[in-house]
Design a protein around this motif. Structure first.
Motif, PDB file in Angstrom:
ATOM      1  N   ARG A  70       0.842  -1.197   0.000  1.00 53.13           N
ATOM      2  CA  ARG A  70       0.000   0.000   0.000  1.00 53.13           C
ATOM      3  C   ARG A  70       0.875   1.244   0.000  1.00 53.13           C
ATOM      4  O   ARG A  70       1.942   1.267   0.590  1.00 53.13           O
ATOM      5  CB  ARG A  70      -0.876   0.052   1.250  1.00 53.13           C
ATOM      6  CG  ARG A  70      -1.904  -1.008   1.316  1.00 53.13           C
ATOM      7  CD  ARG A  70      -2.801  -0.751   2.499  1.00 53.13           C
ATOM      8  NE  ARG A  70      -3.717  -1.856   2.644  1.00 53.13           N
ATOM      9  CZ  ARG A  70      -3.866  -2.564   3.744  1.00 53.13           C
ATOM     10  NH1 ARG A  70      -3.153  -2.275   4.809  1.00 53.13           N
ATOM     11  NH2 ARG A  70      -4.719  -3.547   3.789  1.00 53.13           N
ATOM     12  N   ILE A  72       1.010   4.754   1.593  1.00 52.24           N
ATOM     13  CA  ILE A  72       0.403   5.442   2.728  1.00 52.24           C
ATOM     14  C   ILE A  72       0.842   6.892   2.687  1.00 52.24           C
ATOM     15  O   ILE A  72       2.035   7.203   2.755  1.00 52.24           O
ATOM     16  CB  ILE A  72       0.809   4.788   4.058  1.00 52.24           C
ATOM     17  CG1 ILE A  72       0.346   3.330   4.063  1.00 52.24           C
ATOM     18  CG2 ILE A  72       0.208   5.549   5.230  1.00 52.24           C
ATOM     19  CD1 ILE A  72       0.816   2.549   5.240  1.00 52.24           C
ATOM     20  N   THR A  74       0.549  10.420   4.586  1.00 55.98           N
ATOM     21  CA  THR A  74       0.225  10.974   5.893  1.00 55.98           C
ATOM     22  C   THR A  74       0.263  12.490   5.818  1.00 55.98           C
ATOM     23  O   THR A  74       1.239  13.071   5.330  1.00 55.98           O
ATOM     24  CB  THR A  74       1.239  10.498   6.943  1.00 55.98           C
ATOM     25  OG1 THR A  74       1.273   9.075   6.944  1.00 55.98           O
ATOM     26  CG2 THR A  74       0.862  10.985   8.330  1.00 55.98           C
ATOM     27  N   HIS A  81      -4.214   9.619   7.708  1.00 54.29           N
ATOM     28  CA  HIS A  81      -3.561   8.682   6.796  1.00 54.29           C
ATOM     29  C   HIS A  81      -4.497   8.332   5.653  1.00 54.29           C
ATOM     30  O   HIS A  81      -5.674   8.098   5.879  1.00 54.29           O
ATOM     31  CB  HIS A  81      -3.199   7.365   7.499  1.00 54.29           C
ATOM     32  CG  HIS A  81      -2.283   7.538   8.655  1.00 54.29           C
ATOM     33  ND1 HIS A  81      -0.955   7.787   8.510  1.00 54.29           N
ATOM     34  CD2 HIS A  81      -2.510   7.507   9.991  1.00 54.29           C
ATOM     35  CE1 HIS A  81      -0.399   7.873   9.697  1.00 54.29           C
ATOM     36  NE2 HIS A  81      -1.321   7.719  10.616  1.00 54.29           N
ATOM     37  N   ARG A  82      -3.962   8.262   4.460  1.00 55.46           N
ATOM     38  CA  ARG A  82      -4.692   7.740   3.306  1.00 55.46           C
ATOM     39  C   ARG A  82      -3.930   6.527   2.823  1.00 55.46           C
ATOM     40  O   ARG A  82      -2.730   6.595   2.575  1.00 55.46           O
ATOM     41  CB  ARG A  82      -4.773   8.783   2.197  1.00 55.46           C
ATOM     42  CG  ARG A  82      -5.306   8.193   0.902  1.00 55.46           C
ATOM     43  CD  ARG A  82      -5.475   9.230  -0.123  1.00 55.46           C
ATOM     44  NE  ARG A  82      -6.656   9.997   0.257  1.00 55.46           N
ATOM     45  CZ  ARG A  82      -7.153  10.975  -0.444  1.00 55.46           C
ATOM     46  NH1 ARG A  82      -6.578  11.346  -1.548  1.00 55.46           N
ATOM     47  NH2 ARG A  82      -8.222  11.616  -0.056  1.00 55.46           N
ATOM     48  N   ARG A  83      -4.625   5.412   2.695  1.00 55.01           N
ATOM     49  CA  ARG A  83      -4.002   4.168   2.259  1.00 55.01           C
ATOM     50  C   ARG A  83      -4.524   3.806   0.875  1.00 55.01           C
ATOM     51  O   ARG A  83      -5.722   3.647   0.698  1.00 55.01           O
ATOM     52  CB  ARG A  83      -4.307   3.061   3.253  1.00 55.01           C
ATOM     53  CG  ARG A  83      -3.663   3.312   4.596  1.00 55.01           C
ATOM     54  CD  ARG A  83      -4.148   2.316   5.633  1.00 55.01           C
ATOM     55  NE  ARG A  83      -3.603   2.639   6.935  1.00 55.01           N
ATOM     56  CZ  ARG A  83      -4.170   3.460   7.806  1.00 55.01           C
ATOM     57  NH1 ARG A  83      -5.310   4.046   7.500  1.00 55.01           N
ATOM     58  NH2 ARG A  83      -3.611   3.698   8.963  1.00 55.01           N
TER      59      ARG A  83
END
Length: 98
Positions: A70, A72, A74, A81-83
């Motif tokens: 993934r 990630i 930040t 956080h966006r994954r």
């Protein structure tokens, strides 16, 4: 959609001298998209924080890491956080690897 693209380009160009103006451009672009019910393109959607509307620049207002397949992202302003999954690998015969 044209106005949203213009606002994101302004946010990118003015980030070096005024970060608050960039954040304001992102906020306005999001408001236009919500009002007109337009989806922001995925490449632009990854450039801002959904929580605090900060314009994310890797190394300055955002951190980008790859962890367990993934990406990630930040936000260094609020810590959100966006994954984003990197995708599955495909074998040469067309079947997915597990």
């Amino acid at each position: 959609m044209e106005r949203i693209l213009i606002l994101f380009s302004q946010a990118e160009s003015f980030f070096s001298w005024n970060q608050e103006y960039s954040h304001l451009c992102v906020k306005r672009a999001r408001m236009i998209a919500m009002k007109e019910r337009i989806r922001i393109p995925p490449l632009l959607a990854r450039r801002y924080c959904r929580r605090c509307n900060a314009y994310l620049v890797p190394g300055t207002t955002g951190r980008v890491r790859i962890y367990r397949g993934r990406v990630i992202i930040t936000c260094l302003t609020c810590g959100w956080h966006r994954r984003i999954p990197t995708g599955r690998s495909v074998r040469s015969n067309g079947k997915e690897k597990k």
